[in-house]
Structure formats: C-alpha cells, structure tokens
Design an enzyme around this catalytic site. Structure first.
Site, PDB file in Angstrom:
ATOM      1  N   ASP A   1      55.622  66.604  22.157  1.00 15.11           N
ATOM      2  CA  ASP A   1      56.225  66.970  23.438  1.00 15.11           C
ATOM      3  C   ASP A   1      57.548  66.238  23.673  1.00 15.11           C
ATOM      4  OD1 ASP A   1      56.343  68.337  25.833  1.00 15.11           O
ATOM      5  OD2 ASP A   1      55.079  66.923  26.926  1.00 15.11           O
TER       6      ASP A   1
ATOM      7  N   ASN B   1      60.826  67.841  23.514  1.00 14.86           N
ATOM      8  CA  ASN B   1      62.031  68.403  22.872  1.00 14.86           C
ATOM      9  C   ASN B   1      63.084  68.804  23.904  1.00 14.86           C
ATOM     10  OD1 ASN B   1      60.549  68.191  20.568  1.00 14.86           O
ATOM     11  ND2 ASN B   1      60.248  70.387  20.264  1.00 14.86           N
ATOM     12  N   GLY B   2      62.612  69.452  24.969  1.00 17.18           N
ATOM     13  CA  GLY B   2      63.525  69.953  26.007  1.00 17.18           C
ATOM     14  C   GLY B   2      64.256  68.798  26.689  1.00 17.18           C
TER      15      GLY B   2
ATOM     16  N   TRP C   1      64.681  65.768  25.536  1.00 16.72           N
ATOM     17  CA  TRP C   1      65.564  65.121  24.555  1.00 16.72           C
ATOM     18  C   TRP C   1      66.919  65.823  24.557  1.00 16.72           C
ATOM     19  CZ3 TRP C   1      68.353  66.669  20.339  1.00 16.72           C
ATOM     20  CH2 TRP C   1      68.799  65.675  19.459  1.00 16.72           C
TER      21      TRP C   1
ATOM     22  N   HIS D   1      64.266  71.556  20.024  1.00 12.13           N
ATOM     23  CA  HIS D   1      63.211  72.077  19.146  1.00 12.13           C
ATOM     24  C   HIS D   1      63.641  71.975  17.688  1.00 12.13           C
ATOM     25  CE1 HIS D   1      61.035  73.331  22.603  1.00 12.13           C
ATOM     26  NE2 HIS D   1      61.830  74.335  22.934  1.00 12.13           N
TER      27      HIS D   1
ATOM     28  N   LEU E   1      46.823  66.676   1.613  1.00 11.57           N
ATOM     29  CA  LEU E   1      46.834  66.703   3.081  1.00 11.57           C
ATOM     30  C   LEU E   1      46.590  68.125   3.605  1.00 11.57           C
ATOM     31  CD1 LEU E   1      47.687  65.163   5.812  1.00 11.57           C
ATOM     32  CD2 LEU E   1      49.926  66.208   5.432  1.00 11.57           C
TER      33      LEU E   1
HETATM   34  C1  IPE Z   1      52.006  70.748  25.189  1.00  8.01           C
HETATM   35  O1  IPE Z   1      53.283  70.584  25.678  1.00  8.01           O
HETATM   36  C2  IPE Z   1      51.975  71.854  24.178  1.00  8.01           C
HETATM   37  C3  IPE Z   1      52.696  71.594  22.937  1.00  8.01           C
HETATM   38  C4  IPE Z   1      53.205  70.455  22.585  1.00  8.01           C
HETATM   39  C5  IPE Z   1      52.792  72.708  22.041  1.00  8.01           C
HETATM   40  P1  IPE Z   1      53.735  71.274  27.046  1.00  8.01           P
HETATM   41  O2  IPE Z   1      55.100  70.801  27.334  1.00  8.01           O
HETATM   42  O3  IPE Z   1      53.530  72.734  26.966  1.00  8.01           O
HETATM   43  O4  IPE Z   1      52.662  70.676  28.066  1.00  8.01           O
HETATM   44  P2  IPE Z   1      52.749  70.461  29.631  1.00  8.01           P
HETATM   45  O5  IPE Z   1      53.173  71.762  30.221  1.00  8.01           O
HETATM   46  O6  IPE Z   1      53.753  69.395  29.892  1.00  8.01           O
HETATM   47  O7  IPE Z   1      51.376  70.041  30.036  1.00  8.01           O
HETATM   48  C1  IPE Z   2      57.461  70.426  23.117  1.00  7.01           C
HETATM   49  O1  IPE Z   2      58.622  70.156  23.821  1.00  7.01           O
HETATM   50  C2  IPE Z   2      57.557  71.697  22.319  1.00  7.01           C
HETATM   51  C3  IPE Z   2      56.710  72.783  22.810  1.00  7.01           C
HETATM   52  C4  IPE Z   2      55.888  72.742  23.831  1.00  7.01           C
HETATM   53  C5  IPE Z   2      56.787  74.040  22.088  1.00  7.01           C
HETATM   54  P1  IPE Z   2      58.909  70.814  25.227  1.00  7.01           P
HETATM   55  O2  IPE Z   2      59.617  72.104  25.021  1.00  7.01           O
HETATM   56  O3  IPE Z   2      57.656  70.925  26.021  1.00  7.01           O
HETATM   57  O4  IPE Z   2      59.886  69.747  25.867  1.00  7.01           O
HETATM   58  P2  IPE Z   2      59.860  69.184  27.333  1.00  7.01           P
HETATM   59  O5  IPE Z   2      58.455  68.729  27.608  1.00  7.01           O
HETATM   60  O6  IPE Z   2      60.268  70.305  28.225  1.00  7.01           O
HETATM   61  O7  IPE Z   2      60.817  68.059  27.326  1.00  7.01           O
HETATM   62 MG    MG Z   3      56.712  69.707  27.331  1.00  7.07          MG
END
Ligand code: IPE
Ligand code: IPE
Ligand code: MG
Length: 273
Positions: A39, A41-42, A44, A56, A150
């Site tokens: 979690d 990526n956005g 970051w 991503h 693995l």
């Molecule tokens: C959890 O991350 C799912 C994945 C990492 C694929 P999210 O960003 O979707 O989770 P919430 O919405 O913060 O709970």
């Molecule tokens: C995790 O990063 C990737 C997926 C859930 C696919 P996010 O996209 O949830 O990134 P944030 O949580 O918005 O920073």
């Molecule tokens: Mg997230």
C-alpha cells in the site's frame, strides 16, 4: 560443502548488499509464508507531484526486489496483495493502468520465473479480469506449475470475505448433492476450499504505508499470523526493508494460545504445537 559457510560465488544479492542484516537472520526461523499488503503507491506519487500511476510503476521495482529477497532468505510462499475486490471501485483509468502494468509484469518476468524455478499462482476472482490478462496469468501458472522454488502468489480481484463465501458455496453445493454431511465440515475442510488450499497459512503479514488494517486480506488464514506495520510507502519498500521485517518477525514469541513455558525453543508453527 557446509550449507552455512557461504563462498563468494554463492553469495546472493541480499547477502552481498546487506551483509549485517542478512547475517542476523536465523535460517531455521524464516517465515514459510509471507503476505504483503502493498500500500501507499498513490501517496508516494502525490508527495512528489507525480500522477498516481507513476507510484504504481515504481511499486513494481519493489515487487522485483522483494521477490528476489524472499527467494534469497528462503521464504517458501510470498503472497502479494495486488488488487482487491474493492479496488474495482477506483477510477476506470487507474484500473486500466494497473491491469496493463500487471500484464507487462508477467510478460517481462516469466523468463525470470523460469530462471529461478519460481512457481507462479494467483488467488482471487480472476474470472473478473479481462480475457487477455487471464490468458497471460494462466500461461504463467501452467508454465511454472512444476517448479519447486518460491511460490509467488498474486492476490488479484481478491477479497477475504469473497473467498470465504466462495468456499462456503462449494461446501453447500456438495451437501446439496448429498456428497457431504454437515458433521464433516471442520476447519481443515474449509481451509481446503479456500483459494490458498495446499499452501501453509501466512506466518507474517506486512502492511506498508502506515495504515493499521488488513483491508480484507487473508481473513481466514491470518488467524495466528504475526502482523508487521511500517510507515514506509510501498515504492520505498525494498530488500533492506524486507530483511528488517523478517528480523522483527524472528524476535516475536508465537504462543498460539499456550503459555510461554509450554513452548519448545522454536518459532516454527508446526513444531511449536
Ligand atoms: C489494500 O490497499 C489493497 C491492496 C494493497 C491491493 P487499499 O489502498 O485498497 O486499502 P484501503 O482502501 O486503504 O483499506
Ligand atoms: C496500493 O497503493 C496499490 C493498490 C491498492 C493497487 P494505493 O494505490 O492504494 O496507494 P495509496 O494508498 O492511495 O497511497
Ligand atoms: Mg491504498
């Protein structure tokens, strides 16, 4: 040759780059199955004023490092939460970008899986993915099915509750067909109907990005899993951070409901019980 006397040519990258961290890892107590909620990526990307997709894309490098590191320390199963059932509610553009990154990843990494004997698997409602994506996933699963290295398990269109619903449905179907008596339903039977059938339960689940929740990941399997939370965003989570998580895990005492004195001096689930 002694297994624990490393010679130069046998030295892997984790050992070469992080000799101090690597050296502190007890090879006898490496978690067999590690799950990761990748979690952040956005966030970051936003911190750098980049579009989310750039985060991503950067996260894929972390996947590369962590897969390699897991192999190098002797983890047997690595389950990566890549896309949840809830993630389908994101903007269409982002979903498309994620799916195209996934396809790109499989195409690029299939030779690496062959090289290292990595067995590729998926869990989740992969039938929700596009035919193109499904075809690629199936190809990777089929081509690597015989490998004993693995297990790289990608959770795609995955939800813990959905998984339990699917398992219950399959049991009820058998019961309705007269193939199953209600008294025969037990934990082992339910486990065998989960997407993870045949895999050990996770010993360790890591969540990056500072959130302290499981977001519907491996609900059934995580009954006694050790949880590790780190504020690091996924694109910054690399070999070093993975090694640190393993070391943290090795400092835990897993009691499984027992009292400390009942435990043998071991951290392995199966030995401890
Ligand atoms: C959890 O991350 C799912 C994945 C990492 C694929 P999210 O960003 O979707 O989770 P919430 O919405 O913060 O709970
Ligand atoms: C995790 O990063 C990737 C997926 C859930 C696919 P996010 O996209 O949830 O990134 P944030 O949580 O918005 O920073
Ligand atoms: Mg997230």
């Amino acid at each position: 040759m002694g297994k624990d006397i490393p010679v130069a040519e046998e030295m892997n990258q984790s050992q070469a780059r992080y000799p101090e961290l690597f050296g502190r890892i007890d090879p006898a107590a490496v978690p067999r199955h590690v799950g990761i909620i990748m979690d952040g990526n956005g966030r970051w990307a936003s911190r750098r004023a980049f579009p989310r997709i750039r985060g991503h894309r950067e996260g894929v490098h972390s996947v590369d490092e962590v897969v390699a590191c897991a192999r190098e320390v002797g983890v047997r199963v690595l389950t990566l939460y890549a896309f949840s059932v809830e993630n389908w509610r994101r903007p269409k553009m982002e979903i498309q970008a994620l799916m195209s990154l996934l396809r790109e990843y499989i195409v690029k990494k299939l030779p690496v899986m062959h090289q290292h004997g990595i067995r590729f698997k998926t869990i989740g409602r992969t039938e929700d993915l596009s035919p193109n994506t499904r075809k690629l996933l199936r190809r990777a699963e089929q081509e690597t099915a015989g490998y004993g290295g693995l297990v790289l398990n990608l959770a795609l269109s995955y939800g813990g509750r959905t998984e339990i619903v699917d398992a219950v449905r399959s049991l009820v179907r058998d019961a309705a067909d007269g193939k199953l008596h209600p008294d025969h339903v037990d934990e082992a039977l339910l486990s065998a109907r989960m997407y993870t059938a045949g895999l050990p339960d996770p010993d360790l689940i890591i969540r990056t990005s500072g959130e302290h929740r499981t977001s519907n990941f491996l609900l059934w399997q995580a009954a006694y899993t050790e949880l590790y939370f780190t504020p690091t965003f996924w694109p910054d989570f690399k070999r070093r951070e993975f090694l640190e998580a393993i070391l943290d895990f090795q400092g835990r005492e897993r009691r499984f409901g027992l009292i400390g004195e009942q435990l043998k001096p071991t951290k392995r689930v199966d030995d401890a019980l």
